[in-house]
Design a protein around this motif. Structure first.
Motif, PDB file in Angstrom:
ATOM      1  N   UNK A 267       2.324 -10.498  -4.217  1.00 26.62           N
ATOM      2  CA  UNK A 267       2.174  -9.323  -5.076  1.00 26.62           C
ATOM      3  C   UNK A 267       1.460  -9.674  -6.376  1.00 26.62           C
ATOM      4  N   UNK A 268       0.643  -8.753  -6.850  1.00 28.06           N
ATOM      5  CA  UNK A 268       0.018  -8.854  -8.162  1.00 28.06           C
ATOM      6  C   UNK A 268       1.079  -8.495  -9.207  1.00 28.06           C
ATOM      7  N   UNK A 269       1.081  -9.132 -10.391  1.00 28.86           N
ATOM      8  CA  UNK A 269       2.049  -8.772 -11.431  1.00 28.86           C
ATOM      9  C   UNK A 269       2.065  -7.264 -11.685  1.00 28.86           C
ATOM     10  N   UNK A 270       3.244  -6.691 -11.958  1.00 34.17           N
ATOM     11  CA  UNK A 270       3.403  -5.236 -12.009  1.00 34.17           C
ATOM     12  C   UNK A 270       2.581  -4.536 -13.087  1.00 34.17           C
ATOM     13  N   UNK A 271       2.176  -5.265 -14.137  1.00 37.16           N
ATOM     14  CA  UNK A 271       1.362  -4.641 -15.179  1.00 37.16           C
ATOM     15  C   UNK A 271       0.038  -4.128 -14.644  1.00 37.16           C
ATOM     16  N   UNK A 272      -0.356  -4.621 -13.464  1.00 41.04           N
ATOM     17  CA  UNK A 272      -1.663  -4.269 -12.912  1.00 41.04           C
ATOM     18  C   UNK A 272      -1.548  -3.363 -11.684  1.00 41.04           C
ATOM     19  N   UNK A 273      -0.429  -2.669 -11.562  1.00 37.93           N
ATOM     20  CA  UNK A 273      -0.264  -1.709 -10.480  1.00 37.93           C
ATOM     21  C   UNK A 273       0.325  -2.341  -9.230  1.00 37.93           C
ATOM     22  N   UNK A 274       0.337  -1.562  -8.162  1.00 36.71           N
ATOM     23  CA  UNK A 274       0.858  -2.034  -6.879  1.00 36.71           C
ATOM     24  C   UNK A 274      -0.308  -2.577  -6.058  1.00 36.71           C
ATOM     25  N   UNK A 275      -0.369  -3.901  -5.961  1.00 40.97           N
ATOM     26  CA  UNK A 275      -1.458  -4.548  -5.240  1.00 40.97           C
ATOM     27  C   UNK A 275      -0.959  -5.888  -4.707  1.00 40.97           C
ATOM     28  N   UNK A 276      -1.584  -6.355  -3.633  1.00 43.15           N
ATOM     29  CA  UNK A 276      -1.207  -7.631  -3.030  1.00 43.15           C
ATOM     30  C   UNK A 276      -2.460  -8.429  -2.701  1.00 43.15           C
ATOM     31  N   UNK A 277      -2.301  -9.751  -2.722  1.00 46.83           N
ATOM     32  CA  UNK A 277      -3.338 -10.663  -2.253  1.00 46.83           C
ATOM     33  C   UNK A 277      -2.953 -11.133  -0.860  1.00 46.83           C
ATOM     34  N   UNK A 278      -3.932 -11.163   0.047  1.00 44.24           N
ATOM     35  CA  UNK A 278      -3.683 -11.569   1.429  1.00 44.24           C
ATOM     36  C   UNK A 278      -4.577 -12.756   1.796  1.00 44.24           C
ATOM     37  N   UNK A 279      -3.956 -13.805   2.341  1.00 44.96           N
ATOM     38  CA  UNK A 279      -4.706 -14.897   2.954  1.00 44.96           C
ATOM     39  C   UNK A 279      -4.600 -14.733   4.456  1.00 44.96           C
ATOM     40  N   UNK A 280      -5.741 -14.799   5.143  1.00 49.95           N
ATOM     41  CA  UNK A 280      -5.748 -14.634   6.600  1.00 49.95           C
ATOM     42  C   UNK A 280      -5.960 -15.989   7.288  1.00 49.95           C
ATOM     43  N   UNK A 281      -5.745 -15.995   8.595  1.00 53.25           N
ATOM     44  CA  UNK A 281      -5.765 -17.233   9.373  1.00 53.25           C
ATOM     45  C   UNK A 281      -7.122 -17.916   9.347  1.00 53.25           C
ATOM     46  N   UNK A 282      -8.178 -17.194   9.055  1.00 51.87           N
ATOM     47  CA  UNK A 282      -9.507 -17.808   8.969  1.00 51.87           C
ATOM     48  C   UNK A 282      -9.811 -18.330   7.566  1.00 51.87           C
ATOM     49  N   UNK A 283      -8.810 -18.295   6.671  1.00 52.33           N
ATOM     50  CA  UNK A 283      -8.987 -18.840   5.332  1.00 52.33           C
ATOM     51  C   UNK A 283      -9.616 -17.906   4.334  1.00 52.33           C
ATOM     52  N   UNK A 284      -9.752 -16.628   4.676  1.00 54.11           N
ATOM     53  CA  UNK A 284     -10.333 -15.666   3.744  1.00 54.11           C
ATOM     54  C   UNK A 284      -9.256 -15.091   2.837  1.00 54.11           C
ATOM     55  N   UNK A 285      -9.678 -14.621   1.663  1.00 52.94           N
ATOM     56  CA  UNK A 285      -8.773 -14.080   0.649  1.00 52.94           C
ATOM     57  C   UNK A 285      -9.256 -12.704   0.218  1.00 52.94           C
ATOM     58  N   UNK A 286      -8.325 -11.746   0.172  1.00 53.22           N
ATOM     59  CA  UNK A 286      -8.682 -10.394  -0.242  1.00 53.22           C
ATOM     60  C   UNK A 286      -7.548  -9.777  -1.045  1.00 53.22           C
ATOM     61  N   UNK A 287      -7.901  -8.771  -1.866  1.00 52.56           N
ATOM     62  CA  UNK A 287      -6.932  -8.023  -2.658  1.00 52.56           C
ATOM     63  C   UNK A 287      -6.895  -6.583  -2.172  1.00 52.56           C
ATOM     64  N   UNK A 288      -5.674  -6.057  -1.980  1.00 55.75           N
ATOM     65  CA  UNK A 288      -5.477  -4.689  -1.513  1.00 55.75           C
ATOM     66  C   UNK A 288      -4.613  -3.940  -2.520  1.00 55.75           C
ATOM     67  N   UNK A 289      -5.007  -2.683  -2.806  1.00 54.45           N
ATOM     68  CA  UNK A 289      -4.360  -1.907  -3.846  1.00 54.45           C
ATOM     69  C   UNK A 289      -3.908  -0.551  -3.305  1.00 54.45           C
ATOM     70  N   UNK A 290      -2.729  -0.129  -3.753  1.00 62.12           N
ATOM     71  CA  UNK A 290      -2.230   1.200  -3.387  1.00 62.12           C
ATOM     72  C   UNK A 290      -2.850   2.224  -4.334  1.00 62.12           C
ATOM     73  N   UNK A 291      -3.552   3.205  -3.776  1.00 60.27           N
ATOM     74  CA  UNK A 291      -4.287   4.170  -4.592  1.00 60.27           C
ATOM     75  C   UNK A 291      -3.995   5.596  -4.146  1.00 60.27           C
ATOM     76  N   UNK A 292      -4.305   6.539  -5.044  1.00 58.54           N
ATOM     77  CA  UNK A 292      -4.207   7.971  -4.755  1.00 58.54           C
ATOM     78  C   UNK A 292      -5.607   8.550  -4.855  1.00 58.54           C
ATOM     79  N   UNK A 293      -6.026   9.261  -3.835  1.00 60.49           N
ATOM     80  CA  UNK A 293      -7.338   9.899  -3.838  1.00 60.49           C
ATOM     81  C   UNK A 293      -7.174  11.397  -3.619  1.00 60.49           C
ATOM     82  N   UNK A 294      -7.521  12.165  -4.642  1.00 55.29           N
ATOM     83  CA  UNK A 294      -7.418  13.625  -4.593  1.00 55.29           C
ATOM     84  C   UNK A 294      -6.010  14.046  -4.168  1.00 55.29           C
ATOM     85  N   UNK A 295      -5.933  14.822  -3.105  1.00 54.25           N
ATOM     86  CA  UNK A 295      -4.632  15.321  -2.643  1.00 54.25           C
ATOM     87  C   UNK A 295      -4.075  14.482  -1.492  1.00 54.25           C
ATOM     88  N   UNK A 296      -4.761  13.386  -1.162  1.00 55.11           N
ATOM     89  CA  UNK A 296      -4.301  12.546  -0.058  1.00 55.11           C
ATOM     90  C   UNK A 296      -3.064  11.759  -0.477  1.00 55.11           C
TER      91      UNK A 296
END
Length: 338
Positions: A76-105
């Motif tokens: 998890x990313x520290x809470x001051x920066x919202x709800x987000x996580x860093x993911x390491x995958x089996x191929x060694x790649x790194x990505x950041x994913x964030x919980x967002x709100x878009x319009x009425x979705x």
């Protein structure tokens, strides 16, 4: 997900907290312990929330596919920066994913940063807040560590590389190419009175100079990272490190760091005041037995920094504490149940 303690007082008990997806490989609680993120062998990120704040039961509220290969670590990313996580995958790649709100979705998780791919795989990652910004520390399969800095606190997609260096006090370039099987990094838990960012890092590699756990601290005056301590006795400096964990500090005149190798789990005390050379004093105060012939996978301290939880290849979860005399002992052992 439930555990069955082998001994808790006089009786056994079992409590289910959440039902995880088949193929779950990793998990992480957020900073408040109110949300659980998990990764699976099919590359799915799942988020679990508690429907009732007074309940300890969690249900899956979101799933998204982050990669075609499995996820091996989620943080998890520290809470001051919202709800987000860093993911390491089996191929060694790194990505950041964030919980967002878009319009009425409804709330959904979206990719906000895909870190550059290279021949060197990301082995471990942690995030922490320094005096100036959010930092991301990533350990790589070539024995290097990269420190990224967030440029805009409102945009988790904008990062720049602040520093890259080897986990060695002296250069190890003359010893050949490093091949690291695993790495473990742990940041100093954030404290208001000490906004400095430090971290401890160890490797399991073919280069002994990289393996031993070093404490790195950012020198604000010279804008560089410096090794301020090495957590290994002279005869242990080449031992591969499986896991490290920096304990929260509530009023202690020293820091506590746990280091796991094939010899067991060592508890170290780290001084707070540097000497004239900028080095911090270290003392190995305990070696926890119970993992002879087994490999420690992961370690985590509780919020008080008094109890250490460990998992290993024996399939057990163990809790460790020290008594008033400073003697460490196994407080409980849990056997996972289906």
């Amino acid at each position: 997900m439930c555990t069955k303690p082998k001994r808790v007082g006089e009786r056994e008990m079992e409590k289910s907290v959440a039902t995880l997806d088949d193929g779950t490989t990793c998990s992480s609680w957020n900073y408040s312990g109110q949300r659980l993120a998990t990764g699976s062998t099919v590359g799915t990120l799942a988020i679990f929330d508690s429907v009732d704040p007074s309940s300890s039961s969690f249900i899956c509220t979101s799933r998204c596919r982050v990669h075609e290969v499995g996820i091996v670590k989620v943080v998890w990313v520290p809470p001051e920066y919202g709800d987000a996580v860093a993911c390491i995958c089996a191929d060694g790649t790194l990505s950041l994913w964030e919980e967002v709100v878009e319009d009425t979705k409804p709330l959904q998780w979206k990719l906000c940063k895909d870190f550059e791919k290279s021949s060197n795989q990301v082995l471990d990652v942690q995030l922490g807040v320094s005096l100036t910004s959010l930092k991301l520390v990533a350990a790589y399969s070539n024995g290097h560590v990269k420190v990224y800095e967030l440029l805009d606190p409102l945009e988790l997609k904008n990062w720049q590389l602040q520093a890259e260096f080897q986990n060695a006090i002296d250069s190890v370039s003359k010893f050949g190419k490093a091949a690291c099987l695993s790495a473990s990094v742990s940041l100093i838990p954030q404290r208001v009175e000490s906004p400095k960012l430090s971290f401890v890092l160890g490797f399991n590699s073919n280069i002994t100079q990289l393996n031993s756990s070093k404490v790195w601290e950012f020198d604000q005056d010279h804008q560089r990272w410096l090794p301020v301590a090495e957590l290994a006795l002279p005869e242990e400096e080449g031992d591969p490190v499986y896991a490290v964990a920096w304990a929260p500090n509530i009023g202690r005149p020293y820091e506590v760091i746990a280091i796991a190798t094939h010899k067991g789990i060592a508890i170290w005390h780290l001084g707070l005041n540097p000497d004239l050379d900028g080095r911090l004093s270290v003392e190995k105060v305990a070696l926890l037995s119970g993992y002879e012939g087994e490999k420690v996978w992961e370690m985590e301290w509780d919020m008080s920094g008094m109890t250490l939880a460990t998992t290993g290849s024996d399939g057990m979860v163990r809790l460790w504490q020290s008594n008033f005399n400073g003697v460490w002992h196994e407080q409980a052992a849990f056997e996972p149940t289906i």
